[in-house]
Design a protein around this motif. Sequence first.
Motif, mmCIF file in Angstrom:
data_model
loop_
_atom_site.group_PDB
_atom_site.id
_atom_site.type_symbol
_atom_site.label_atom_id
_atom_site.label_comp_id
_atom_site.label_asym_id
_atom_site.label_seq_id
_atom_site.Cartn_x
_atom_site.Cartn_y
_atom_site.Cartn_z
ATOM 1 N N TYR A 1 -17.846 -19.368 -19.862
ATOM 2 C CA TYR A 1 -18.334 -19.444 -21.233
ATOM 3 C C TYR A 1 -18.897 -20.821 -21.557
ATOM 4 N N TYR B 1 -14.604 -16.003 -33.840
ATOM 5 C CA TYR B 1 -15.683 -15.105 -33.443
ATOM 6 C C TYR B 1 -15.442 -14.576 -32.027
ATOM 7 N N GLU B 2 -16.050 -13.424 -31.714
ATOM 8 C CA GLU B 2 -15.879 -12.849 -30.390
ATOM 9 C C GLU B 2 -16.618 -13.661 -29.340
ATOM 10 N N LEU B 3 -16.127 -13.598 -28.114
ATOM 11 C CA LEU B 3 -16.816 -14.238 -27.004
ATOM 12 C C LEU B 3 -17.994 -13.376 -26.561
ATOM 13 N N ASN C 1 -15.747 -4.309 -20.589
ATOM 14 C CA ASN C 1 -16.694 -5.409 -20.604
ATOM 15 C C ASN C 1 -17.548 -5.333 -19.358
ATOM 16 N N TYR D 1 -24.209 -11.345 -27.067
ATOM 17 C CA TYR D 1 -23.132 -10.839 -27.910
ATOM 18 C C TYR D 1 -23.361 -9.361 -28.241
ATOM 19 N N ASP D 2 -22.280 -8.658 -28.443
ATOM 20 C CA ASP D 2 -22.343 -7.238 -28.771
ATOM 21 C C ASP D 2 -22.905 -7.065 -30.178
ATOM 22 N N ARG E 1 -17.046 -21.225 -30.894
ATOM 23 C CA ARG E 1 -17.118 -20.104 -31.821
ATOM 24 C C ARG E 1 -15.875 -19.221 -31.733
ATOM 25 N N SER E 2 -15.354 -19.063 -30.512
ATOM 26 C CA SER E 2 -14.157 -18.232 -30.361
ATOM 27 C C SER E 2 -12.953 -18.879 -31.031
ATOM 28 N N PHE F 1 -20.358 -11.126 -24.164
ATOM 29 C CA PHE F 1 -20.018 -10.250 -23.049
ATOM 30 C C PHE F 1 -20.719 -10.673 -21.759
ATOM 31 N N ASN G 1 -14.591 0.888 -23.860
ATOM 32 C CA ASN G 1 -14.535 -0.466 -24.389
ATOM 33 C C ASN G 1 -14.528 -1.493 -23.267
ATOM 34 N N ARG H 1 -17.243 -21.011 -26.607
ATOM 35 C CA ARG H 1 -15.812 -21.298 -26.718
ATOM 36 C C ARG H 1 -15.469 -21.816 -28.110
#
Length: 256
Positions: A167, A179-181, A19, A204-205, A174-175, A183, A17, A172
């Motif tokens: 970022y 939501y995820e930041l 980054n 994004y992943d 969205r986070s 990668f 996991n 930012r």
Amino acid sequence: MGNKVSAEAMHIKSDKNDNPPPECPMHNKTNEAASAKTAPSECPVQHSKNDINPYNMMPPANQQPAPDQPFPLPTNRQVSSIPRAMPDGSTEFWVYPSQQMFWNAMLRKGWRWKDDEIKQKDMDDIIRIHNANNEQAWQEVLKWEALHAKECGHPRLKSFGGKATDYSPRARFRSWLGYELPFDRHDWIVDRCGKDVRYVIDYYDGGEVDNKYQFALLDVRPAMDSFENVWDRMRVTYMRYRYELLGNKENTKLTN
């Protein structure tokens, strides 16, 4: 980035996991490119301050095996479909790193292969994913550049740089909404027939790697650093809204 492994390696090793550190998406090609009709381009590269290349902020290409490397890696490189803006106006294309170059780049960023138990086959997959992500990014850039097709029919990539932990304002925001930041983040400078246009690319992943070696979800857009870029983003937002509105109306007619 500490002992973080690249995004590509993270998706090959599904039980990890970590980054990723950002990596130069494109480099120079080896001698086999000399016979190509258009020459491949040197990826500007960052060891000491004196070695920094301003085009991608990366160190000189290193094709030598690392001292503790557990297996040999190929040094061949693939020419991208991404044209490079050359000062003399000639046509060249960016070239992706070899497996050996990518391995050395990850070590330079603090990654230790023993922590991930990476295998030789994994490096081949990592390079394929890496290259596919950058091809996808360029295609997204071209969609924006189509707004200026009459002005310039052959945009070219001039330079780029990774900003994994810097970022973007949109990322930012969205986070903050949960939501995820991303990668990774890259800023690409596109030469629009003599005019420099900066693009921001958030990676994004996207989950599983597909059969085209794509897994990243890309958010590609012109940076809001000029009126023209802001206007382009407003135009595209309007067109997307109008398209969705018309699509909803057509669906309503079909269901009535």
